[in-house]
Write an enzyme that holds these catalytic residues in place. Structure first.
Site, PDB file in Angstrom:
ATOM      1  N   ARG A  36      12.722 -33.957   7.651  1.00  0.00           N
ATOM      2  CA  ARG A  36      12.387 -32.558   7.947  1.00  0.00           C
ATOM      3  C   ARG A  36      10.933 -32.237   7.621  1.00  0.00           C
ATOM      4  NH1 ARG A  36      17.844 -29.061   6.568  1.00  0.00           N
ATOM      5  NH2 ARG A  36      18.843 -29.639   8.513  1.00  0.00           N
ATOM      6  N   LYS A 198      36.057 -31.495  12.213  1.00  0.00           N
ATOM      7  CA  LYS A 198      36.857 -30.350  12.644  1.00  0.00           C
ATOM      8  C   LYS A 198      36.616 -29.898  14.068  1.00  0.00           C
ATOM      9  CE  LYS A 198      37.307 -28.156   8.136  1.00  0.00           C
ATOM     10  NZ  LYS A 198      36.762 -27.047   7.387  1.00  0.00           N
ATOM     11  N   GLY A 354      23.183 -33.620  10.760  1.00  0.00           N
ATOM     12  CA  GLY A 354      22.730 -34.492   9.680  1.00  0.00           C
ATOM     13  C   GLY A 354      23.363 -35.869   9.686  1.00  0.00           C
ATOM     14  N   GLY A 377      23.833 -26.791  12.157  1.00  0.00           N
ATOM     15  CA  GLY A 377      24.572 -25.615  12.629  1.00  0.00           C
ATOM     16  C   GLY A 377      23.796 -24.854  13.694  1.00  0.00           C
TER      17      GLY A 377
HETATM   18  P1  AMP Z   1      31.271 -32.605  10.622  1.00  0.00           P
HETATM   19  O1  AMP Z   1      30.522 -31.948   9.509  1.00  0.00           O
HETATM   20  O2  AMP Z   1      32.314 -31.764  11.245  1.00  0.00           O
HETATM   21  O3  AMP Z   1      30.331 -33.235  11.641  1.00  0.00           O
HETATM   22  O4  AMP Z   1      32.084 -33.766   9.982  1.00  0.00           O
HETATM   23  C1  AMP Z   1      31.488 -34.848   9.318  1.00  0.00           C
HETATM   24  C2  AMP Z   1      32.524 -35.503   8.466  1.00  0.00           C
HETATM   25  O5  AMP Z   1      33.613 -35.916   9.274  1.00  0.00           O
HETATM   26  C3  AMP Z   1      32.032 -36.746   7.770  1.00  0.00           C
HETATM   27  O6  AMP Z   1      31.948 -36.492   6.399  1.00  0.00           O
HETATM   28  C4  AMP Z   1      33.090 -37.777   8.087  1.00  0.00           C
HETATM   29  O7  AMP Z   1      33.512 -38.524   6.960  1.00  0.00           O
HETATM   30  C5  AMP Z   1      34.247 -36.949   8.591  1.00  0.00           C
HETATM   31  N1  AMP Z   1      35.123 -37.712   9.478  1.00  0.00           N
HETATM   32  C6  AMP Z   1      34.793 -38.349  10.618  1.00  0.00           C
HETATM   33  N2  AMP Z   1      35.861 -39.016  11.107  1.00  0.00           N
HETATM   34  C7  AMP Z   1      36.878 -38.792  10.263  1.00  0.00           C
HETATM   35  C8  AMP Z   1      38.243 -39.220  10.239  1.00  0.00           C
HETATM   36  N3  AMP Z   1      38.742 -40.015  11.180  1.00  0.00           N
HETATM   37  N4  AMP Z   1      39.013 -38.773   9.206  1.00  0.00           N
HETATM   38  C9  AMP Z   1      38.509 -37.968   8.259  1.00  0.00           C
HETATM   39  N5  AMP Z   1      37.235 -37.550   8.228  1.00  0.00           N
HETATM   40  C10 AMP Z   1      36.431 -37.941   9.227  1.00  0.00           C
END
Ligand code: AMP
Length: 399
Positions: A36, A198, A354, A377
């Site tokens: 950054r 999510k 990130g 975000g």
């Molecule tokens: P996000 O902030 O929504 O982009 O999510 C990132 C997080 O998703 C990371 O910390 C990953 O460890 C988690 N993640 C990705 N795939 C999986 C999975 N199959 N099961 C649980 N967590 C996951």
């Protein structure tokens, strides 16, 4: 995009307040990723060359309106000084009594950084008095902090009403160009790759990008909520049952629009997982159905092959979110394989968020990515088509 940039106005010999996003990751006071700071260098260099006095404003972490030296920006000033090869003045309190005097006395063409704005609750409250005090330090404003432009804070919104010149820096301009123009009028095929935990965080962007893309590749835990929507078994995988209806709606929209949504055809599953210890138990490769007692933690080899082939044929690629729990080495293969495929593709590659940027940096292919968005975000909100207070407040070019 009709926002004015620093190239459109004369900032020579001006005292320029530059809102940067130096919200870098720190471990025991050490910066673990300086991306950054490096991303803001073109703007800072440009202003130095024009003999402006450069006053940098930023936040770091969430100090919740309290002075907390754990979130001091001092390490970022030191890192910037190292990168510039010249000293950077540091003022220990953004409203310090002597700040104004330091600014008057500093040389033209030099740089000063104010301490974390979020040591004052007024920053996030977009407090008018606070914004006025900051604005009084300079006579022009540059916003180069795309990562916070989706928030109306004193240093991104309030301050813009108090200065005659308010323009975008080069990083902001690049963000708007790549996330705006290049995805609004993409070279086709346009492939979107989404992963992470999510569906709820990304449903807005899924919906907006289904109007623009040709292929949507979904990995990470998000994919299992889509599998649930298709009536597949997900075992103990991380899912959002209350988002199955959203996943169903997205699948329907894609089929109406002729957009291909691709979900993992195979997954790596484990029977135990300890995230804190970064360990997993036995692993097995499953096809689309994951049985009870097993949890999907990464996309499988077949999926890597299918996703990589589509990525290789794409002319525009946008990637956000890891394909698995990439923080654990045994679950990181899918994410790194996708990082490699995106980097090796000849298409325009845009990476946001990130985790995806960390994966790209670790993969050693970062130089082959056309644009890495600094705003997690913010990039998603922008792609969703939401108005960004920190952008709309800037001067517009007359048409
Ligand atoms: P996000 O902030 O929504 O982009 O999510 C990132 C997080 O998703 C990371 O910390 C990953 O460890 C988690 N993640 C990705 N795939 C999986 C999975 N199959 N099961 C649980 N967590 C996951």
């Amino acid at each position: 995009m009709s926002i004015k940039t620093i190239a459109d106005v004369d900032l020579s010999k001006k005292t320029v307040l530059v809102r940067v996003d130096f919200n870098v990751p720190l471990e025991s006071g050490r910066i673990t990723d300086n991306s950054r700071i490096r991303a803001a260098l073109p703007t800072i260099d440009y202003l130095i060359k024009r003999s402006a006095k450069v006053i940098l404003l930023s936040h770091l972490g969430r100090p919740k309106g309290q002075k907390n030296l754990k979130y001091s920006l001092r390490p970022t000033a030191q890192e910037l000084s190292r990168l510039l090869g010249s000293s950077v003045l540091f003022v220990e309190d953004c409203l310090a009594a002597d700040a104004q005097k330091t600014i008057v006395e500093m040389e033209y063409g030099s740089v000063m950084m104010l301490e974390n704005l979020r040591f004052y609750a007024e920053e996030e409250e977009n407090n008018e008095e606070f914004a006025k005090k900051l604005a009084a330090y300079g006579n022009a404003y540059v916003n180069d902090a795309f990562g916070t432009a989706h928030r109306a804070h004193a240093s991104t919104a309030g301050i813009t009403h108090m200065l005659p010149i308010k323009v975008a820096g080069f990083l902001m301009q690049k963000e708007l160009e790549f996330l705006g123009n290049r995805t609004a009028n993409p070279e086709r095929p346009f492939t979107v790759i989404l992963g992470g935990a999510k569906v709820s965080d990304k449903i807005g962007v899924i919906d907006a990008l289904l109007d623009k893309c040709d292929n949507m590749l979904i990995g990470g835990a998000m994919a299992y909520t889509f599998h649930l929507a298709q009536g597949k078994q997900v075992g103990n995988s991380l899912v959002e049952k209350d988002r199955v209806a959203d996943a169903t709606a997205a699948l329907q929209k894609a089929s109406q629009k002729g957009v291909k949504i691709l979900l993992p055809t195979d997954s790596i599953g484990t029977n135990t997982l300890n995230f804190e210890m970064r360990t997993i138990g036995h692993t097995k490769t499953f096809s689309e159905d994951i049985p009870a007692g097993w949890q999907g933690v990464d996309i499988g080899p077949k999926t890597i092959e299918i996703f990589s082939e589509i990525i290789g044929k794409s002319k525009t690629i946008f990637w956000n979110g890891p394909m698995g729990i990439f923080e654990i080495t045994a679950c990181a293969e899918g994410t790194f394989a996708i990082a490699k495929a995106v980097a090796q593709s000849d298409g325009t590659s845009i990476v946001g968020g990130g985790d995806s940027i960390t994966a790209i940096n670790k993969s050693g292919f970062s130089s082959r990515i056309d644009f890495m968005s600094t705003g997690g975000g913010a990039s998603l909100e922008f792609l969703e088509g939401k108005k960004m207070p920190g952008v709309t407040a800037l001067d517009h070019k007359s048409m």
